[in-house]
Design an enzyme around this catalytic site. Structure first.
Site, short mmCIF file in Angstrom:
data_model
loop_
_atom_site.label_atom_id
_atom_site.label_comp_id
_atom_site.label_asym_id
_atom_site.label_seq_id
_atom_site.Cartn_x
_atom_site.Cartn_y
_atom_site.Cartn_z
N SER A 128 -11.20 -39.38 37.38
CA SER A 128 -10.81 -37.89 38.11
C SER A 128 -12.23 -37.32 38.20
O SER A 128 -13.07 -37.54 37.30
CB SER A 128 -9.99 -37.40 37.06
N TYR A 152 -7.66 -34.56 27.84
CA TYR A 152 -7.48 -35.31 29.08
C TYR A 152 -8.67 -35.83 29.83
O TYR A 152 -8.79 -37.19 30.09
CB TYR A 152 -6.67 -34.52 30.12
N LYS A 156 -10.12 -39.92 30.09
CA LYS A 156 -10.84 -40.60 31.46
C LYS A 156 -12.11 -41.01 31.16
O LYS A 156 -12.57 -42.10 31.81
CB LYS A 156 -10.70 -39.66 32.70
P1 NAD Z 1 2.08 -39.08 37.67
O1 NAD Z 1 2.44 -38.48 36.34
O2 NAD Z 1 3.06 -38.81 38.72
O3 NAD Z 1 2.03 -40.69 37.42
C1 NAD Z 1 1.89 -41.40 36.27
C2 NAD Z 1 2.60 -42.41 36.08
O4 NAD Z 1 2.45 -43.07 34.73
C3 NAD Z 1 4.06 -41.75 35.89
O5 NAD Z 1 4.99 -42.21 36.61
C4 NAD Z 1 4.59 -42.00 34.49
O6 NAD Z 1 6.02 -42.12 34.18
C5 NAD Z 1 3.57 -43.30 34.17
N1 NAD Z 1 3.22 -43.61 32.62
C6 NAD Z 1 2.54 -42.51 31.98
N2 NAD Z 1 2.26 -43.28 30.83
C7 NAD Z 1 2.93 -44.46 30.81
C8 NAD Z 1 2.95 -45.50 29.83
N3 NAD Z 1 2.48 -45.41 28.54
N4 NAD Z 1 3.40 -46.74 30.22
C9 NAD Z 1 4.11 -46.85 31.36
N5 NAD Z 1 3.95 -45.56 32.38
C10 NAD Z 1 3.35 -44.67 32.09
O7 NAD Z 1 0.67 -38.82 37.94
P2 NAD Z 1 -0.36 -39.11 39.41
O8 NAD Z 1 -0.55 -37.41 39.68
O9 NAD Z 1 0.39 -39.90 40.48
O10 NAD Z 1 -1.52 -39.48 38.70
C11 NAD Z 1 -2.01 -41.10 38.55
C12 NAD Z 1 -3.04 -41.25 37.90
O11 NAD Z 1 -4.13 -40.80 38.59
C13 NAD Z 1 -3.21 -40.80 36.65
O12 NAD Z 1 -3.78 -41.42 35.69
C14 NAD Z 1 -3.97 -39.29 36.68
O13 NAD Z 1 -4.42 -39.07 35.43
C15 NAD Z 1 -4.80 -39.75 37.89
N6 NAD Z 1 -5.28 -38.43 38.29
C16 NAD Z 1 -4.51 -37.75 38.82
C17 NAD Z 1 -4.78 -36.55 39.48
C18 NAD Z 1 -3.77 -35.41 39.86
O14 NAD Z 1 -4.29 -34.44 40.44
N7 NAD Z 1 -2.67 -35.82 40.40
C19 NAD Z 1 -6.23 -36.34 39.82
C20 NAD Z 1 -7.24 -37.18 39.31
C21 NAD Z 1 -6.78 -38.46 38.57
C1 WQD Z 2 -7.07 -25.56 41.81
C2 WQD Z 2 -7.37 -24.26 41.87
C3 WQD Z 2 -7.34 -23.01 39.74
C4 WQD Z 2 -2.83 -23.02 39.97
C5 WQD Z 2 -6.84 -30.39 38.07
C6 WQD Z 2 -7.43 -31.03 36.85
C7 WQD Z 2 -8.05 -32.20 37.29
C8 WQD Z 2 -7.24 -33.20 38.25
C9 WQD Z 2 -6.74 -32.20 39.38
C10 WQD Z 2 -6.26 -34.80 37.02
C11 WQD Z 2 -8.32 -23.77 40.82
C12 WQD Z 2 -6.33 -22.38 41.03
C13 WQD Z 2 -4.15 -23.33 40.34
C14 WQD Z 2 -2.39 -21.91 40.07
C15 WQD Z 2 -4.52 -20.87 40.55
N1 WQD Z 2 -6.18 -33.78 37.62
N2 WQD Z 2 -5.06 -22.09 40.79
N3 WQD Z 2 -3.06 -20.62 40.17
O1 WQD Z 2 -7.90 -27.48 38.02
O2 WQD Z 2 -9.03 -28.20 40.19
O3 WQD Z 2 -7.94 -29.71 38.67
O4 WQD Z 2 -6.07 -31.14 38.83
O5 WQD Z 2 -7.37 -35.44 36.86
O6 WQD Z 2 -8.55 -32.81 36.13
O7 WQD Z 2 -8.11 -30.30 36.09
O8 WQD Z 2 -6.60 -28.25 39.94
O9 WQD Z 2 -4.57 -27.64 41.33
O10 WQD Z 2 -4.80 -26.85 38.90
O11 WQD Z 2 -6.44 -25.58 40.49
O12 WQD Z 2 -5.18 -19.99 40.97
O13 WQD Z 2 -1.15 -21.43 39.55
O14 WQD Z 2 -6.32 -23.27 41.86
O15 WQD Z 2 -7.68 -21.68 39.08
O16 WQD Z 2 -9.52 -22.75 41.34
P1 WQD Z 2 -7.89 -28.21 39.21
P2 WQD Z 2 -5.57 -27.33 40.39
#
Ligand code: NAD
Ligand code: WQD
Length: 343
Positions: A128, A152, A156
């Protein structure tokens, strides 16, 4: 890229995982999904099968259950793994940090051990942009200093370090850590998309729930940032582009050695107000908002330099903000209560 051995996808029933499983199946891959469904519904995979005409193999297994995970991996002997499974809510990670460390880090260690036992040495990991902390220079390159502002993010960072160490110890191991910026949107069919539990933490699902009338208004967390309109700026990336990045990463395994970290973003930032206006256009509905104080831990601006992905993976994001909003809105409208609301 097709191979007789399957691709293992942990967390494949989740938001990004389901979009990636779909593209893998469409590319002719066999796919084995492991997910404990702690933040997903099996319905997502049923719809992936419906869209692709192919069935992924599904095992409801927790990565913390090393024996069950090992048995699945022994059974299928995957060629490579894409590791999405993890807990991802930033706020929650500060309340239950040990659960986050245990789930994300121990889960990854179990996965690596089980893969090593079948001589599988190719892994794509969901990292991330959070590993850049409060980056000082924009756009953010992979060489930027790493830090984390919450539990979190630290999971990562630790996992990236442990994967790098594993690669140093085993020269045949190849790992690509994909550092996602802000994934949004949904498959254009409106059949799969993001289905957050409870009140969404992230901007886009919150905005779509306001537009559809599930919530009265958006709280904007701060309008006094040093950005053009004072609201936070982020690099939003369409989940279909993001999923394609994972297929490109698998294809690139022959061309890399060791552990590579690669940004997946568009290279362009949008403010909260710009996203809100784009969603008003996509939905044809007003999105009322109220300005609140800043959210703890938020940075003013974050956007990627995506050139390493272009060079190493031959990948670049293609979809614009308008398409992200159109697709997020189609998903929201046709599934107002997410997967759980469906028969
Ligand atoms: P998500 O929660 O939809 O998907 C994660 C999946 O992992 C879920 O289906 C959950 O049931 C499963 N899971 C969690 N812990 C588990 C375990 N111990 N065993 C088996 N399954 C398990 O999230 P997503 O948005 O699809 O994110 C996928 C990955 O990408 C995550 O690792 C997340 O940290 C990373 N990521 C997401 C974002 C975002 O904003 N969505 C941004 C950056 C990184
Ligand atoms: C985006 C912008 C908020 C919600 C997060 C995690 C990051 C990654 C992606 C996993 C910011 C603003 C948001 C709301 C708002 N996840 N906001 N009102 O914070 O960039 O990233 O998700 O890895 O680790 O931190 O994404 O969508 O939460 O926010 O004003 O109700 O929207 O302040 O500027 P963020 P976000």
């Amino acid at each position: 890229m097709t191979s007789p051995r399957p691709i293992l996808v942990t967390g494949g029933a989740g938001y990004i995982g389901s979009h990636t499983v779909l593209q893998l199946l469409e590319a002719g891959q066999r796919v084995v999904v492991v997910d404990n469904l702690c933040n997903a519904h099996e319905e997502s995979l049923r719809r992936v099968a419906e869209l692709s005409g192919q069935q992924p193999t599904f095992h409801q297994v927790d990565l913390l259950d090393a024996a069950a995970l090992g048995a699945v991996i022994q059974q299928h002997r995957p060629q490579a793994a894409i590791h999405f499974a993890g807990l991802k809510a930033v706020g929650e990670s500060s309340q239950i940090p040990i659960q986050y460390y245990h789930n994300n880090i121990t889960g990854t260690i179990h996965l690596l051990q089980a893969l090593a036992a079948v001589n599988c040495r190719q892994l794509v990991f969901s990292s991330s942009a959070t590993v850049y902390g409060d980056a000082q220079e924009m756009p953010i390159t992979e060489a930027a200093p790493l830090s984390a502002t919450n539990a979190y993010g630290r999971t990562k960072l630790f996992i990236e370090h442990l994967l790098a160490d594993a690669c140093i110890a085993d020269p045949e191991m190849k790992v690509i850590c994909l550092r996602y910026f802000n994934p949004v949107g949904a498959h254009p069919s409106g059949r799969i998309g993001e289905d957050p539990n409870g009140i969404p933490n992230n901007l886009m699902p919150f905005i779509t729930q306001v537009a559809v009338g599930r919530r009265p208004h958006l709280n904007i967390f701060g309008n006094d940032y040093p950005t053009p309109d004072g609201t936070g700026v982020r690099d939003y990336i369409h989940v279909v582009d993001l999923a394609a990045g994972h297929l490109a990463a698998l294809d690139a395994m022959d061309r890399i050695s060791g552990c590579e970290a690669i940004n997946l973003g568009t290279g362009r930032g949008y403010s909260v107000l710009e996203v809100l206006r784009a969603m008003e256009t996509a939905s044809g509905r007003p999105v009322p908002y109220e300005i609140q104080g800043r959210r703890r831990g938020d940075v003013a601006t974050s956007y990627a330099d995506p050139s390493k992905a272009q060079q190493l993976l031959g990948w670049q994001a293609r979809r614009e903000l308008s398409e992200m909003c159109d697709d997020a809105w189609r998903w929201q409208q046709s599934n107002p209560l997410g997967y759980a609301g469906q028969p």
